[in-house]
Write a protein that holds these residues in place. Structure first.
Motif, PDB file in Angstrom:
ATOM      1  N   LEU A   1      -2.026  -8.288  -3.902  1.00 47.79           N
ATOM      2  CA  LEU A   1      -0.617  -8.134  -4.255  1.00 47.79           C
ATOM      3  C   LEU A   1      -0.408  -8.262  -5.757  1.00 47.79           C
ATOM      4  N   ARG A   2      -1.105  -9.190  -6.377  1.00 44.69           N
ATOM      5  CA  ARG A   2      -0.985  -9.346  -7.831  1.00 44.69           C
ATOM      6  C   ARG A   2      -1.398  -8.090  -8.575  1.00 44.69           C
ATOM      7  N   SER A   3      -2.380  -7.379  -8.031  1.00 41.25           N
ATOM      8  CA  SER A   3      -2.870  -6.169  -8.686  1.00 41.25           C
ATOM      9  C   SER A   3      -2.047  -4.934  -8.349  1.00 41.25           C
ATOM     10  N   ARG A   4      -1.241  -5.014  -7.298  1.00 40.07           N
ATOM     11  CA  ARG A   4      -0.608  -3.824  -6.747  1.00 40.07           C
ATOM     12  C   ARG A   4       0.911  -3.780  -6.923  1.00 40.07           C
ATOM     13  N   LEU A   5       1.575  -4.930  -6.784  1.00 42.04           N
ATOM     14  CA  LEU A   5       3.024  -4.967  -6.605  1.00 42.04           C
ATOM     15  C   LEU A   5       3.758  -5.258  -7.905  1.00 42.04           C
ATOM     16  N   TYR A   6       4.913  -4.604  -8.063  1.00 43.17           N
ATOM     17  CA  TYR A   6       5.833  -4.931  -9.153  1.00 43.17           C
ATOM     18  C   TYR A   6       7.245  -4.920  -8.589  1.00 43.17           C
ATOM     19  N   ALA A   7       7.945  -6.041  -8.732  1.00 42.17           N
ATOM     20  CA  ALA A   7       9.298  -6.177  -8.196  1.00 42.17           C
ATOM     21  C   ALA A   7      10.279  -6.424  -9.333  1.00 42.17           C
ATOM     22  N   VAL A   8      11.404  -5.729  -9.275  1.00 41.25           N
ATOM     23  CA  VAL A   8      12.504  -5.933 -10.214  1.00 41.25           C
ATOM     24  C   VAL A   8      13.660  -6.540  -9.435  1.00 41.25           C
ATOM     25  N   LEU A   9      14.042  -7.756  -9.791  1.00 36.24           N
ATOM     26  CA  LEU A   9      15.110  -8.478  -9.108  1.00 36.24           C
ATOM     27  C   LEU A   9      16.311  -8.565 -10.038  1.00 36.24           C
ATOM     28  N   VAL A  10      17.417  -7.957  -9.621  1.00 36.91           N
ATOM     29  CA  VAL A  10      18.601  -7.849 -10.468  1.00 36.91           C
ATOM     30  C   VAL A  10      19.785  -8.501  -9.766  1.00 36.91           C
ATOM     31  N   ALA A  11      20.594  -9.217 -10.520  1.00 36.32           N
ATOM     32  CA  ALA A  11      21.842  -9.775  -9.990  1.00 36.32           C
ATOM     33  C   ALA A  11      22.803  -9.994 -11.143  1.00 36.32           C
ATOM     34  N   GLY A  12      24.089 -10.055 -10.810  1.00 36.04           N
ATOM     35  CA  GLY A  12      25.097 -10.378 -11.793  1.00 36.04           C
ATOM     36  C   GLY A  12      25.522 -11.828 -11.677  1.00 36.04           C
TER      37      GLY A  12
ATOM     38  N   ASP B   1       0.825  -1.207   0.000  1.00 39.68           N
ATOM     39  CA  ASP B   1       0.000   0.000   0.000  1.00 39.68           C
ATOM     40  C   ASP B   1       0.859   1.256   0.000  1.00 39.68           C
ATOM     41  N   LEU B   2       2.044   1.169   0.605  1.00 38.80           N
ATOM     42  CA  LEU B   2       2.969   2.301   0.653  1.00 38.80           C
ATOM     43  C   LEU B   2       4.013   2.239  -0.443  1.00 38.80           C
ATOM     44  N   PHE B   3       4.473   1.012  -0.752  1.00 41.66           N
ATOM     45  CA  PHE B   3       5.634   0.826  -1.628  1.00 41.66           C
ATOM     46  C   PHE B   3       5.303  -0.213  -2.700  1.00 41.66           C
ATOM     47  N   PRO B   4       4.633   0.182  -3.766  1.00 36.63           N
ATOM     48  CA  PRO B   4       4.185  -0.799  -4.757  1.00 36.63           C
ATOM     49  C   PRO B   4       5.237  -1.222  -5.774  1.00 36.63           C
ATOM     50  N   VAL B   5       6.374  -0.553  -5.789  1.00 36.69           N
ATOM     51  CA  VAL B   5       7.444  -0.902  -6.726  1.00 36.69           C
ATOM     52  C   VAL B   5       8.733  -1.092  -5.942  1.00 36.69           C
ATOM     53  N   ALA B   6       9.415  -2.217  -6.184  1.00 37.05           N
ATOM     54  CA  ALA B   6      10.698  -2.489  -5.547  1.00 37.05           C
ATOM     55  C   ALA B   6      11.731  -2.790  -6.617  1.00 37.05           C
ATOM     56  N   ILE B   7      12.874  -2.110  -6.539  1.00 39.55           N
ATOM     57  CA  ILE B   7      14.006  -2.374  -7.433  1.00 39.55           C
ATOM     58  C   ILE B   7      15.130  -2.898  -6.553  1.00 39.55           C
ATOM     59  N   CYS B   8      15.428  -4.178  -6.688  1.00 36.26           N
ATOM     60  CA  CYS B   8      16.279  -4.890  -5.738  1.00 36.26           C
ATOM     61  C   CYS B   8      17.552  -5.357  -6.442  1.00 36.26           C
ATOM     62  N   LEU B   9      18.699  -4.866  -6.002  1.00 31.28           N
ATOM     63  CA  LEU B   9      19.966  -5.133  -6.670  1.00 31.28           C
ATOM     64  C   LEU B   9      20.841  -6.041  -5.812  1.00 31.28           C
ATOM     65  N   SER B  10      21.122  -7.232  -6.312  1.00 27.87           N
ATOM     66  CA  SER B  10      22.043  -8.181  -5.671  1.00 27.87           C
ATOM     67  C   SER B  10      21.618  -8.545  -4.260  1.00 27.87           C
ATOM     68  N   GLY B  11      20.367  -8.912  -4.089  1.00 28.93           N
ATOM     69  CA  GLY B  11      19.851  -9.231  -2.765  1.00 28.93           C
ATOM     70  C   GLY B  11      19.897 -10.712  -2.437  1.00 28.93           C
TER      71      GLY B  11
END
Length: 248
Positions: A180-191, A133-143
């Motif tokens: 969550l399916r309607s609200r959330l978008y997550a970007v998961l990045v790693a090398g 509800d507060l944070f609908p987009v997450a960009i996650c680098l090397s987690g």
């Protein structure tokens, strides 16, 4: 750049938390530092410069926060359950105090993006999953998204379960999952380069997390960079500059 201090009133936390703001207009972006980092680490490691065109164009406002990992996840003297309980106090600081500050400072803007590198990527995804509800987009680098692999010991209860996405995501269901399916978008990045597999576990954990989200139909993307891409600020600068412009 403006610096603010916001009280964190909970046992085990002996100082105020710092929030540093960059920019004056645009979509709020809440930034978590790497493990045990402070609010100024993002700027000191070239990440603010990497997104400076977005700041200068009034497309984003960065809010960089302290981690308090030294009192939570990084304190190996504490059992996993106690670390998770303390993380709960930190989470309340973020969702009650920091999010409230961002809301009053950026009225009328879109919902905040959350992002972070390394352990900060865990924070970003955890807050997006638990407070979309507060944070609908997450960009996650090397987690690494499994706290049970972080030198964990001791019995594990509800606090550890609900702080571990690899534990609770497989059990999501019902109306909450639909939301969550309607609200959330997550970007998961790693090398695929140095330190992304050992000792951080970032690459396999990122791949596993993407698999869990896919099984639940939660909107996400998995972006794996090449064999030369290491667990390092040099690459995180390029990754955030590549992904962030799409969301602001």
């Amino acid at each position: 750049m403006d610096r603010f201090h916001i009280d964190l009133d909970a046992p085990g936390f002996d100082r105020q938390g710092t929030v540093i703001r960059y920019g004056h207009f645009g979509r709020p972006v809440l930034v978590f530092p790497s493990e045990a980092g402070r609010a100024w680490d993002y700027e000191n490691n070239g990440m603010v410069d990497a997104v400076a065109p977005l700041i200068d164009a009034g497309r984003i406002k960065l809010y960089c926060v302290d981690s308090f990992d030294a009192q939570t996840w990084s304190d190996r003297w504490l059992s996993l359950e106690e670390r998770a309980r303390r993380h709960g106090a930190y989470a309340s600081w973020i969702t009650d105090r920091v999010a409230g500050f961002i809301g009053s400072d950026s009225p009328g803007t879109s919902d905040a993006i959350v992002t972070g590198c390394s352990l900060g990527a865990y924070h970003a995804l955890q807050f997006a999953l638990t407070r979309a509800d507060l944070f609908p987009v997450a960009i996650c680098l090397s987690g690494n998204y499994d706290p049970s692999t972080w030198h964990a010991w001791g019995e594990r209860g509800d606090a550890a379960y609900f702080a571990n996405p690899t534990s609770y995501v497989p059990n999501l269901g019902g109306e909450h999952l639909d939301w969550l399916r309607s609200r959330l978008y997550a970007v998961l990045v790693a090398g695929n380069g140095a330190w992304e597999t050992y000792p951080t576990g970032a690459l396999p954990s990122t791949q596993h997390m993407a698999h869990l989200l896919a099984e639940k139909g939660i909107n996400h993307e998995l972006d794996l960079w090449g064999n030369d891409v290491s667990h390092d600020w040099y690459w995180w600068q390029r990754q955030i500059a590549h992904h962030l412009p799409r969301f602001c």
